[in-house]
Design a protein around this motif. Structure first.
Motif, PDB file in Angstrom:
ATOM      1  N   ALA A   8      25.923  42.563 -14.807  1.00 36.23           N
ATOM      2  CA  ALA A   8      25.509  41.251 -14.274  1.00 36.23           C
ATOM      3  C   ALA A   8      26.721  40.361 -14.054  1.00 36.23           C
ATOM      4  N   GLN A   9      27.693  40.488 -14.961  1.00 40.30           N
ATOM      5  CA  GLN A   9      28.907  39.672 -14.804  1.00 40.30           C
ATOM      6  C   GLN A   9      29.704  40.075 -13.570  1.00 40.30           C
ATOM      7  N   GLU A  10      29.508  41.328 -13.142  1.00 43.46           N
ATOM      8  CA  GLU A  10      30.172  41.771 -11.909  1.00 43.46           C
ATOM      9  C   GLU A  10      29.374  41.361 -10.671  1.00 43.46           C
ATOM     10  N   GLY A  11      28.237  40.681 -10.894  1.00 44.93           N
ATOM     11  CA  GLY A  11      27.452  40.198  -9.754  1.00 44.93           C
ATOM     12  C   GLY A  11      26.233  41.050  -9.451  1.00 44.93           C
ATOM     13  N   ARG A  51      22.691  41.738  -9.423  1.00 43.06           N
ATOM     14  CA  ARG A  51      21.468  40.954  -9.653  1.00 43.06           C
ATOM     15  C   ARG A  51      20.380  41.798 -10.313  1.00 43.06           C
ATOM     16  N   PHE A  69      20.876  41.721 -13.906  1.00 45.15           N
ATOM     17  CA  PHE A  69      20.481  40.414 -14.449  1.00 45.15           C
ATOM     18  C   PHE A  69      18.957  40.311 -14.538  1.00 45.15           C
ATOM     19  N   GLU A  86      14.732  27.830 -15.719  1.00 47.55           N
ATOM     20  CA  GLU A  86      16.003  27.124 -15.501  1.00 47.55           C
ATOM     21  C   GLU A  86      17.093  27.690 -16.420  1.00 47.55           C
ATOM     22  N   PHE A 111      17.504  30.775 -17.313  1.00 44.84           N
ATOM     23  CA  PHE A 111      18.072  31.998 -16.739  1.00 44.84           C
ATOM     24  C   PHE A 111      18.871  31.686 -15.475  1.00 44.84           C
ATOM     25  N   ALA A 112      18.389  30.692 -14.707  1.00 49.93           N
ATOM     26  CA  ALA A 112      19.161  30.331 -13.504  1.00 49.93           C
ATOM     27  C   ALA A 112      20.533  29.793 -13.909  1.00 49.93           C
ATOM     28  N   TRP A 168      22.783  32.610 -15.184  1.00 53.14           N
ATOM     29  CA  TRP A 168      23.410  33.379 -14.101  1.00 53.14           C
ATOM     30  C   TRP A 168      24.654  32.663 -13.584  1.00 53.14           C
ATOM     31  N   ALA A 169      24.507  31.347 -13.409  1.00 49.41           N
ATOM     32  CA  ALA A 169      25.620  30.571 -12.864  1.00 49.41           C
ATOM     33  C   ALA A 169      26.813  30.556 -13.831  1.00 49.41           C
ATOM     34  N   ALA A 170      26.516  30.656 -15.125  1.00 52.36           N
ATOM     35  CA  ALA A 170      27.592  30.522 -16.116  1.00 52.36           C
ATOM     36  C   ALA A 170      27.906  31.843 -16.797  1.00 52.36           C
ATOM     37  N   ALA A 199      29.938  34.088 -16.292  1.00 55.43           N
ATOM     38  CA  ALA A 199      31.362  34.405 -16.480  1.00 55.43           C
ATOM     39  C   ALA A 199      31.883  33.841 -17.801  1.00 55.43           C
ATOM     40  N   LEU A 200      31.194  32.802 -18.305  1.00 51.51           N
ATOM     41  CA  LEU A 200      31.670  32.160 -19.529  1.00 51.51           C
ATOM     42  C   LEU A 200      31.204  32.889 -20.786  1.00 51.51           C
TER      43      LEU A 200
END
Lengths: 627, 214
Positions: B31-34, B36, B39, B70, B72-73, B76-78, B80-81
């Motif tokens: 998921a961190q590699e994008g 979906r 995820f 929200e 999970f949304a 997804w946006a974060a 990488a952290l």
């Protein structure tokens, strides 16, 4: 032996499984000797048991695949989804690239431009016209559009869209091929001709001179008469290249006649000059001429004309200026009204323009139809223009905006804005919309409540009007939703609405009783007076509703208000209640209500109040049927 | 009640949808590699746990669903952290708790509902079914009300520790506090609940009224 305070703390720690064995032993010793702490331990054990038996939230009610889809939709709808990256080093690489690009840009920017190619051109040829123009070009200062010509569209606007004749790399910008002395002489002749003998301009033209360009240069003359005469001549004979010097003159000239001449010339040059008409539209004296020119726009030219007026309206400093421009926009029909809605709904424009745009829209008979047709044919959601139209329609109280606002409130991305507009909407329609949203349960209840709170604060009558609308529609569930909202909302208007809902026969007796109970602890004297009137209208079959009303009445107006209501004080007609019965009922109820102290007690209080009230209700019922 | 360690994952088979042999760590890495789809599998794995926690925190099914989506949304946006030193479930819970805090900040105040009015209009004890089920129903209602009276920070720690059975270290990571503070919060919450519910806990059929009405 440990103290009770420590024992009580340890009881909680022990229940959490965190108390060591040695402390557990000391605690047990204390519990064996202390009844109070034993009672606390037992209560805590029951709490633990209750927590263990507390049913789990129903996970089966959640459709997992639907949630996955909904989350995917949210991610897709996010403004700029950030692709996750695990390499922070990428940031450094990006910064290095940016630095390299900046360095290269600096190097190229400081390179000397190659010398221009020299082209000999004959005077009078099309190329020479451009060259002549440049021969008179800077160092003479040109007014900067941003600083001198005011906030309106400057000459650059034309230059961007209309390429000048003869413009191109093959021209010699130095003008080396031009006989400067001949040009200066010709210019002087043109200058004289403008003030003395216009026929001389024809003579110049016959010599092959590009007279229009010469006259354009004369607009920069220090003598306002020469500049004005040049503008007038260009109004009749100029071309699109004349727009720039004329707009410069309009921006620079101080003499009214010169400005008028420049404005009139620009108006006369047609649609290609309209983008330079900003200063003319800003000037009350020049505006009629400019507006007359713009009003003659063909359907193809209308967008440009309307844009110019809209921009001028945004700059208007006085109400009369704004009204004049708003009226001109409305005269353009749907397109003009649409622009006016843009001004009225713009967050960036405030004060007079916005206020007058709204005033103009209120007067325009077609506004509502235009707005409705815009909503009907504009499927794009959340577009900035739609937001502006919704904003204006809300300020105007146009009912046709309500379905759109409801729709937008259901979508998460546009919900906050739509609810804010519904809250600001003046009129009962917003409350009716909010009751619909409340019933659908698709919008978080607290968001609806917050919007209703603001909507109710507009004026006292809004809730009453909304009740009337819902009753007229026969919408009992809407009334019930309104009652539920008013129960949650604090404030005098919500209390008054609850009082009205107590009297609303479209609701069930139970729902009416909710409303009465909602007034406990917050009702005022006005609410008490209405409740008193309502109490006397109830039948013995509605005894629980009567009890709720009596309790709320007592709470809002005290024992006196309750007794007055039971005696029928202040009524034009005779309530018919037996005086002794009314007194006894009053005393008993007051005593009962005064003794209640807890919410749980209140349930019993209502049951008992029902029993006390029943004989009184039966007596007034008998009087009602056999006066 | 003894806490049972939980990562907030849904044990009810929702994890079965992702590819066999795909551990959570692999899913997170993909998921961190994008990816979906990976995820989405993480959503299937953790949605119920997050939703359950949020429902206990905010009380409303709809609000909990909205906040869980929200969560999970935002996750997804974060993504990488996220660092795998902490469990993915605690990281998600932390995101969810932030959103729940925002939710309460927005809401600002407690609400009075038609349900409360309905409860007031219920027939008195004399007419009520005296069975234990009804008593428990009332106690649960009181418990839910008392839980919602707690400050959010105490409520969050209590829900995670006592109702979700998380260890204190995990509570601390999720709530962004130290384990010692988490212990204090849970104890304070328990104390307040006990104080609010004691009349009902000591007298299962309800507290005696001061006016002797019972």
């Amino acid at each position: 032996m440990i103290r009770c305070s420590r024992a009580q703390r340890w009881i909680l720690v022990a229940r959490d499984g965190e108390l060591g064995l040695a402390r557990r032993t000391r605690l047990d010793e204390h519990l064996a000797a202390c009844a109070d702490c034993r009672a606390l331990d037992a209560a805590d054990a029951r709490l633990e048991e209750a927590l263990a038996r507390w049913p789990e939230p129903n996970a089966g009610a959640v459709d997992l695949e639907a949630q996955v889809r909904a989350i995917a939709a949210r991610i897709d709808a996010a403004p700029r989804p950030r692709r996750p990256s695990r390499r922070p080093q990428a940031l450094f690489a990006l910064a290095a690239c940016a630095a390299l690009a900046l360095a290269l840009a600096w190097v190229f920017a400081n390179r000397r431009a190659p010398p221009p190619r020299h082209v000999d051109v004959a005077p009078g040829s099309p190329l020479a016209m451009g060259t002549v123009d440049r021969a008179f070009a800077p160092p003479e200062p040109e007014p900067e559009p941003d600083s001198d010509s005011g906030p309106g569209p400057g000459p650059d606007a034309i230059e961007r869209t209309v390429p000048e004749r003869g413009e191109g790399p093959e021209l010699d910008p130095s003008g080396a091929a031009i006989d400067v002395e001949r040009l200066a002489a010709a210019r002087e002749r043109a200058r004289r001709a403008l003030t003395a003998d216009a026929a001389d301009l024809d003579a110049l033209h016959a010599e092959g001179w590009p007279v229009v360009r010469l006259v354009e240069r004369c607009t920069a003359d220090d003598d306002p008469d020469v500049a004005g005469a040049a503008a007038r001549w260009l109004g009749a004979h100029g071309d699109r290249l004349s727009v720039r010097p004329l707009s410069a003159l309009l921006a620079r000239a101080r003499a009214a006649t010169t400005r008028a001449a420049a404005g009139a010339a620009l108006s006369a040059l047609g649609s290609e000059a309209w983008s330079a008409l900003g200063p003319a539209l800003d000037d009350p004296e020049l505006r009629p001429t400019a507006l007359a020119s713009l009003s003659a726009a063909t359907p193809e030219q209308a967008p440009l004309a309307v844009t110019q007026i809209e921009l001028a309206l945004g700059r208007a400093r006085s109400a009369s200026d704004a009204d004049e421009l708003a009226a001109a926009l409305i005269a353009f029909g749907e397109r003009g009204v649409s622009c006016l809605l843009g001004v009225a709904g713009s967050q960036e424009i405030d004060g007079i323009p916005r206020e007058r745009a709204l005033a103009g829209l209120k007067l325009a008979r077609s506004t509502e139809q235009v707005v409705a047709s815009m909503f009907a044919k504009r499927p794009r959601r959340g577009a900035p223009d739609e937001a502006a139209v919704l904003e204006a329609a809300t300020a105007l109280g146009l009912e046709c905006a309500l379905p759109v606002l409801e729709e937008r409130a259901r979508e998460r991305a546009t919900r906050d804005g739509a609810l804010a507009l519904l809250a600001r909407f003046e009129g009962p329609g917003s409350l009716v919309s909010l009751t619909r949203l409340w019933r659908e349960r698709r919008v978080p209840e607290n968001d609806v409540v917050a919007a209703a709170h603001t909507a109710l604060a507009h004026d006292e009558d809004i809730a009453a009007e909304a009740i009337d609308v819902l009753r007229a529609q026969g919408d009992a569930s809407g009334l019930r939703a309104l009652a539920e909202i008013c129960l949650v909302v604090d404030g005098v208007v919500a209390d008054l609405a609850l009082t009205r809902l107590v009297a609303c026969a479209s609701l069930s007796d139970e729902e009416r009783a909710w409303c009465a109970l909602g007034l406990i602890g917050r009702g005022d004297a006005r609410a008490a007076e209405r409740l008193g009137r309502e109490l006397a209208l109830l039948s013995p079959a509605q005894v629980r509703l009567a009890a709720a009303c009596a309790l709320a009445l007592y709470d809002g107006g005290g024992a006196q208000a309750l007794c007055d209501a039971l005696r029928g004080e202040g009524r034009a007609d005779d309530l018919g209640a037996d005086a002794t019965s009314a007194e006894e009922t009053c005393t008993e109820l007051s005593d009962l209500f005064a003794r209640r102290s807890t919410e749980r007690n209140q349930v019993l209080t209502l049951s008992r109040a029902s029993r006390v009230l029943l004989p009184w209700l039966e007596s007034i019922e008998r009087t009602r049927h056999h006066p | 009640m003894q806490p049972t360690p939980s990562e907030g994952a849904d044990p009810a088979g929702s994890a079965a949808r992702h590819a066999p042999g795909q551990g959570e760590g692999q899913l997170v890495a993909r998921a961190q590699e994008g990816d979906r789809a990976a995820f989405d599998d993480l959503v299937r794995l953790h949605f119920h746990g997050i939703h359950r926690m949020l429902q206990r925190l905010v009380g409303s099914h709809e609000d909990a669903e909205d906040l869980a989506q929200e969560t999970f949304a935002r996750a997804w946006a974060a993504l990488a952290l996220y660092r795998p030193e902490a469990s993915f479930a605690s990281w998600l819970r932390r995101v969810a708790l932030h959103l729940a805090h925002d939710h309460f900040r927005r809401r600002g105040r407690r609400v009075r509902t038609a349900d409360e009015a309905r409860a007031l209009l219920a027939p008195g004890p004399s007419a009520r079914d005296p069975h234990a089920a009804a008593q428990h129903g009332e106690l649960f209602a009181r418990l839910a009300a008392a839980l919602h009276e707690l400050p959010v920070r105490l409520r969050a720690a209590f829900v995670l520790r006592v109702l979700d059975g998380a260890e204190y270290d995990d509570v601390a990571r999720s709530a962004g506090i130290t384990p010692a503070t988490a212990r204090t919060h849970v104890m304070q919450a328990r104390k307040r609940l006990l104080a609010a519910l004691r009349p009902w806990l000591e007298h299962p059929s309800g507290p005696p009224s001061p006016g002797g009405e019972r």
